[in-house]
Design a protein around this motif. Structure first.
Motif, mmCIF file in Angstrom:
data_model
loop_
_atom_site.group_PDB
_atom_site.id
_atom_site.type_symbol
_atom_site.label_atom_id
_atom_site.label_comp_id
_atom_site.label_asym_id
_atom_site.label_seq_id
_atom_site.Cartn_x
_atom_site.Cartn_y
_atom_site.Cartn_z
ATOM 1 N N LEU A 489 0.859 -1.191 0.000
ATOM 2 C CA LEU A 489 0.000 0.000 0.000
ATOM 3 C C LEU A 489 0.889 1.233 0.000
ATOM 4 O O LEU A 489 1.884 1.291 0.732
ATOM 5 N N ILE A 490 0.525 2.194 -0.835
ATOM 6 C CA ILE A 490 1.270 3.460 -0.837
ATOM 7 C C ILE A 490 0.303 4.561 -0.450
ATOM 8 O O ILE A 490 -0.756 4.712 -1.075
ATOM 9 N N ASN A 491 0.629 5.272 0.590
ATOM 10 C CA ASN A 491 -0.282 6.248 1.193
ATOM 11 C C ASN A 491 -1.687 5.663 1.366
ATOM 12 O O ASN A 491 -2.694 6.297 1.059
ATOM 13 N N GLY A 492 -1.722 4.426 1.810
ATOM 14 C CA GLY A 492 -2.997 3.785 2.136
ATOM 15 C C GLY A 492 -3.681 3.102 0.967
ATOM 16 O O GLY A 492 -4.613 2.325 1.170
ATOM 17 N N ASP A 493 -3.229 3.363 -0.265
ATOM 18 C CA ASP A 493 -3.865 2.728 -1.422
ATOM 19 C C ASP A 493 -3.114 1.471 -1.837
ATOM 20 O O ASP A 493 -1.908 1.525 -2.068
ATOM 21 N N PRO A 494 -3.828 0.356 -1.979
ATOM 22 C CA PRO A 494 -3.146 -0.856 -2.440
ATOM 23 C C PRO A 494 -2.685 -0.683 -3.887
ATOM 24 O O PRO A 494 -3.416 -0.130 -4.711
ATOM 25 N N VAL A 495 -1.472 -1.119 -4.174
ATOM 26 C CA VAL A 495 -0.947 -1.065 -5.541
ATOM 27 C C VAL A 495 -1.010 -2.486 -6.084
ATOM 28 O O VAL A 495 -0.121 -3.301 -5.820
ATOM 29 N N ASP A 496 -2.095 -2.786 -6.808
ATOM 30 C CA ASP A 496 -2.301 -4.178 -7.241
ATOM 31 C C ASP A 496 -1.121 -4.715 -8.045
ATOM 32 O O ASP A 496 -0.779 -5.888 -7.938
ATOM 33 N N ALA A 497 -0.474 -3.848 -8.829
ATOM 34 C CA ALA A 497 0.618 -4.305 -9.681
ATOM 35 C C ALA A 497 1.870 -4.695 -8.891
ATOM 36 O O ALA A 497 2.821 -5.229 -9.444
ATOM 37 N N MET A 498 1.874 -4.428 -7.579
ATOM 38 C CA MET A 498 3.038 -4.811 -6.772
ATOM 39 C C MET A 498 2.772 -6.018 -5.896
ATOM 40 O O MET A 498 3.645 -6.453 -5.147
ATOM 41 N N ILE A 522 11.562 4.716 -4.281
ATOM 42 C CA ILE A 522 10.597 5.771 -4.601
ATOM 43 C C ILE A 522 11.193 7.101 -4.151
ATOM 44 O O ILE A 522 11.485 7.282 -2.975
ATOM 45 N N PRO A 523 11.402 8.000 -5.090
ATOM 46 C CA PRO A 523 12.058 9.250 -4.712
ATOM 47 C C PRO A 523 11.190 10.052 -3.749
ATOM 48 O O PRO A 523 9.957 9.928 -3.763
ATOM 49 N N ARG A 524 11.831 10.846 -2.902
ATOM 50 C CA ARG A 524 11.054 11.688 -1.988
ATOM 51 C C ARG A 524 10.232 12.691 -2.782
ATOM 52 O O ARG A 524 10.632 13.136 -3.840
ATOM 53 N N GLN A 525 9.072 12.995 -2.269
ATOM 54 C CA GLN A 525 8.171 13.904 -2.967
ATOM 55 C C GLN A 525 7.935 15.108 -2.060
ATOM 56 O O GLN A 525 8.544 15.216 -1.000
ATOM 57 N N LEU A 526 7.043 15.983 -2.492
ATOM 58 C CA LEU A 526 6.822 17.188 -1.696
ATOM 59 C C LEU A 526 5.947 16.922 -0.474
ATOM 60 O O LEU A 526 5.687 17.808 0.319
ATOM 61 N N PHE A 527 5.468 15.705 -0.372
ATOM 62 C CA PHE A 527 4.621 15.348 0.769
ATOM 63 C C PHE A 527 5.118 14.005 1.307
ATOM 64 O O PHE A 527 5.931 13.331 0.646
ATOM 65 N N GLU A 528 4.639 13.604 2.426
ATOM 66 C CA GLU A 528 5.082 12.348 3.017
ATOM 67 C C GLU A 528 4.531 11.159 2.220
ATOM 68 O O GLU A 528 3.387 11.186 1.769
ATOM 69 N N VAL A 529 5.375 10.139 2.037
ATOM 70 C CA VAL A 529 4.913 8.923 1.373
ATOM 71 C C VAL A 529 5.065 7.761 2.357
ATOM 72 O O VAL A 529 6.152 7.503 2.863
ATOM 73 N N VAL A 530 3.938 7.073 2.616
ATOM 74 C CA VAL A 530 3.967 5.939 3.533
ATOM 75 C C VAL A 530 3.840 4.653 2.731
ATOM 76 O O VAL A 530 2.951 4.514 1.889
ATOM 77 N N ILE A 531 4.781 3.738 2.961
ATOM 78 C CA ILE A 531 4.789 2.459 2.243
ATOM 79 C C ILE A 531 4.520 1.350 3.238
ATOM 80 O O ILE A 531 5.206 1.233 4.249
ATOM 81 N N GLN A 532 3.501 0.534 2.948
ATOM 82 C CA GLN A 532 3.166 -0.552 3.870
ATOM 83 C C GLN A 532 3.116 -1.876 3.122
ATOM 84 O O GLN A 532 2.748 -1.928 1.947
ATOM 85 N N ALA A 533 3.467 -2.938 3.837
ATOM 86 C CA ALA A 533 3.278 -4.282 3.311
ATOM 87 C C ALA A 533 2.215 -4.944 4.167
ATOM 88 O O ALA A 533 2.184 -4.755 5.389
ATOM 89 N N ALA A 534 1.326 -5.715 3.524
ATOM 90 C CA ALA A 534 0.224 -6.321 4.271
ATOM 91 C C ALA A 534 -0.062 -7.725 3.773
ATOM 92 O O ALA A 534 0.133 -8.044 2.603
ATOM 93 N N ILE A 539 -1.227 -5.390 8.574
ATOM 94 C CA ILE A 539 -0.035 -4.667 8.122
ATOM 95 C C ILE A 539 1.191 -5.305 8.780
ATOM 96 O O ILE A 539 1.235 -5.463 10.002
ATOM 97 N N ILE A 540 2.167 -5.704 7.971
ATOM 98 C CA ILE A 540 3.343 -6.346 8.561
ATOM 99 C C ILE A 540 4.600 -5.494 8.477
ATOM 100 O O ILE A 540 5.613 -5.800 9.088
ATOM 101 N N ALA A 541 4.553 -4.416 7.706
ATOM 102 C CA ALA A 541 5.728 -3.543 7.635
ATOM 103 C C ALA A 541 5.286 -2.146 7.239
ATOM 104 O O ALA A 541 4.303 -1.978 6.527
ATOM 105 N N LYS A 542 6.022 -1.165 7.745
ATOM 106 C CA LYS A 542 5.678 0.217 7.398
ATOM 107 C C LYS A 542 6.959 1.047 7.312
ATOM 108 O O LYS A 542 7.820 0.975 8.186
ATOM 109 N N GLU A 543 7.084 1.806 6.221
ATOM 110 C CA GLU A 543 8.222 2.706 6.050
ATOM 111 C C GLU A 543 7.673 4.051 5.617
ATOM 112 O O GLU A 543 6.605 4.128 5.000
ATOM 113 N N ARG A 544 8.381 5.125 5.924
ATOM 114 C CA ARG A 544 7.906 6.421 5.417
ATOM 115 C C ARG A 544 9.056 7.239 4.822
ATOM 116 O O ARG A 544 10.188 7.160 5.281
ATOM 117 N N ASN A 545 8.712 7.953 3.742
ATOM 118 C CA ASN A 545 9.653 8.890 3.135
ATOM 119 C C ASN A 545 9.205 10.290 3.517
ATOM 120 O O ASN A 545 8.104 10.716 3.157
#
Ligand code: GDP
Ligand code: MG
Length: 598
Positions: A489-498, A522-534, A539-545
């Protein structure tokens, strides 16, 4: 042509043992290729083949040869690809031969593909002549390699043919042995026509071109023909041979190899393995045909820009015309939009197609990580296959998941056996056998899940054995495994292709590693990006940029004009491979991240 003067043969070898170089030398010594046309590896026509130094599609060439005693022969050299992904193409080319030259690098010895190819040749009842190549090199040890050939393969190597394909040494003698020891074809010109299609491809000017070998009867230009399996009739509009350029011919008899065009519009109407016959007097016994090959590795292919969808679609259509083993269908991803699911024979095949799409058709692609086929047994009794992890039903609906297993033979020097064990065990493998090929070369047999090879197996094996391992594998069956779907999930949205399917025991570890890898990619953006594995809803992992500060980019744009141009250039390069999802820009590498974590 007098049938007793014909020799139909292939050269089979492990990759890099010198098959293409030997083919070149044979064409040169027989005078087929004039000195001025000489170009290394004449048979490897496609640009990509030349660059990668491998043969993808087989080619065939008719070589007139005059022996030292003055007798004249027609040699039909039927080329075969050397890579494990393409063994079905090897098999069908061998069906058109009566013999094979087995090229073994005398500095290396017998490798996994040497054995695999010899077994295919013996399956087709071919006479196999061992040829030891690269004897110009000081490290050549032909006597030991001969012994390996006798022990590992059981081929008589008492009077080996020693050559250097590079210098040409021994190649004249090789040709004499070839016409003496490889049998001429058999066949009766008065029998009903029976010709085997062993290759066909689409040519935009001539329609379908068919490569065939006549088993019985004759083919004349402008005669009617019938495809046995479909019963469809055509009229030959062009008959010829490659020698090495296409050369028209009026008639071909039994044992001969040639090509024809017959206003055939679709590849499906001239299937490899089918029999060509005469509509008025059809043969009663067609060639038994070949197994149709089934794609085993799948990935999503999406245009970087949605507007390029139709470019990609027409490129896929064109590629498929020349490669019946490659399949695709439309697919939609929540994350990537409209695109395609494509199926390949193996990883190399996948890489080649992706590269051709970009190089020959200018398509800008986002490719997702490769997946194998899973067989799903639902609790309600339904059974079906999926080729995309995102299609996995929810855990409650699943009874069992079966995954494909391969049987793999790895040839490796003694000192690396421990490393190979370690890698195979890590990849959920079960050891089946271990044999000594020579005092210090070992053949290790493992059974392991195909999905584990699809990731980074080849690269890891290569680096763990310093490039000394060679391998061959085949899919054996489907077995139940305790598998789960890992979602990103990226910023809470599941990325089906991943999404990917992993073994439950590795799920936590892989989820964490994947999230971390994505954070880096994933390059840093102008806002926070939260990456989760589930896994499911857990949720089993969480990282943030952390968000990027604006002035970081602003600063770069100062400087002189060339630097600025370089920066823009670089940005464009990066853009090509970026996919915007919602507000987040995700680079191509992120979609392949699952392949690189371990
Ligand atoms: P293929 O993969 O079997 O078609 O192998 P190639 O014909 O492409 O040869 C692989 C490499 O070995 C190339 O770099 C060739 O130049 C080299 N090679 C082939 N034959 C000989 C030979 O007889 N002697 C030497 N020294 N090198 C050779
Ligand atoms: Mg080659």
């Amino acid at each position: 042509t007098d049938i007793t003067t014909i020799r139909n043969f292939s050269i089979i070898a492990h990759i890099d043992h010198g098959k293409s170089t030997l083919a070149d030398r044979i064409m040169e010594l027989t005078g087929l290729i004039a000195e001025r046309d000489k170009k290394d590896q004449y048979l490897d026509r496609m640009e990509l083949e030349q660059e990668r130094g491998i043969t993808i599609k087989s080619q065939t060439v008719r070589i007139p040869y005059t022996a030292p005693d003055g007798s004249k022969y027609i040699l039909n050299l039927i080329d075969t690809p050397g890579h494990v992904d393409f063994s079905y193409e090897v098999s069908r080319s061998l069906a058109a031969c009566d013999g094979a030259l087995l090229v073994v690098d005398a500095t290396q010895g017998v490798e996994a593909q040497t054995l695999a190819n010899v077994y295919l040749a013996l399956d087709h009842d071919l006479d196999v002549l061992p040829v030891l190549n690269k004897i110009d090199l000081p490290s050549a040890h032909p006597e030991e390699v001969c012994q390996e050939i006798e022990e590992a393969i059981g081929l008589d190597c008492g009077d080996p043919i020693l050559v250097s394909a590079k210098t040409g040494e021994g190649v004249k003698e090789l040709l004499q042995r070839l016409v003496r020891e490889i049998p001429s074809p058999k066949g009766d010109p008065h029998q009903p026509l029976k010709a085997l299609i062993f290759d066909s491809w689409y040519d935009s000017y001539q329609g379908v071109v068919v490569l065939f070998r006549i088993l019985e009867g004759t083919i004349k230009n402008r005669q009617p023909i019938r495809m046995y399996s479909t019963g469809k009739d055509f009229e030959v509009t062009r008959l010829g041979v490659f020698s090495p350029e296409p050369t028209d011919i009026e008639e071909l008899g039994p044992g001969e190899v040639g090509f024809l065009c017959a206003s055939i519009k679709e590849l499906d109407e001239a299937r490899v393995g089918d029999t060509i016959t005469h509509p008025k007097n059809p043969t009663q016994e067609p060639f038994p045909g070949f197994k149709t090959v089934k794609p085993m590795v799948f990935c999503g292919l999406y245009p970087v820009e949605p507007a390029e969808y139709s470019v990609l679609q027409s490129a896929l259509e064109k590629l498929q015309l020349n490669d019946a083993a490659f399949a695709y269908e439309a697919e939609t991803s929540q994350a990537l939009g409209f695109g395609f699911r494509a199926g390949f024979l193996g990883l190399l095949h996948m890489e080649i197609i992706q590269e051709r799409l970009e190089r020959e058709f200018g398509a800008n692609l986002i490719a997702t990580a490769p997946s194998v086929i899973y067989e799903i047994h639902k609790t309600n009794g339904e059974v079906f296959e999926i080729d995309n992890p995102s299609k996995l039903p929810s855990p409650g609906e699943i009874d069992t998941i079966n995954e494909p297993y391969v049987r793999m033979e790895i040839h490796v020097p003694n000192e690396y056996v421990g490393n190979v064990f370690k890698l195979c065990e890590e990849k959920r493998g079960t050891q089946k056998d271990l044999k000594y090929l020579t005092a210090n070369r070992v053949i290790i047999t493992y059974e392991l899940p195909f999905s584990e090879i699809v990731y980074d197996f080849f690269d890891r094996l290569k680096s763990m054995t310093r490039g000394f391992a060679s391998l061959d594998y085949e899919i054996v069956d489907y077995r139940p495994s305790d598998l789960v779907k890992l979602d990103i999930l990226i910023n809470g949205d599941p990325v089906d292709a991943m999404s990917c399917i992993v073994h439950r025991d590795n799920a936590y570890y892989r989820g964490r590693a994947l999230a971390l890898k994505l954070k880096r990619l994933i390059p840093r953006q102008l806002f926070e990006v939260v990456i989760q594995a589930a896994i499911g809803s857990k949720i089993i992992a969480k990282e943030r940029n952390a968000p990027l500060r604006k002035n970081v980019t602003a600063k770069c744009y100062g400087g002189d004009i060339t630097r600025k141009r370089k920066l823009l250039e670089k940005q464009k390069e990066g853009k090509r491979r970026m996919k915007r999802m919602g507000s987040v820009e995700i680079p191509q590498e992120a979609f392949l991240a699952a392949m690189q974590v371990d």
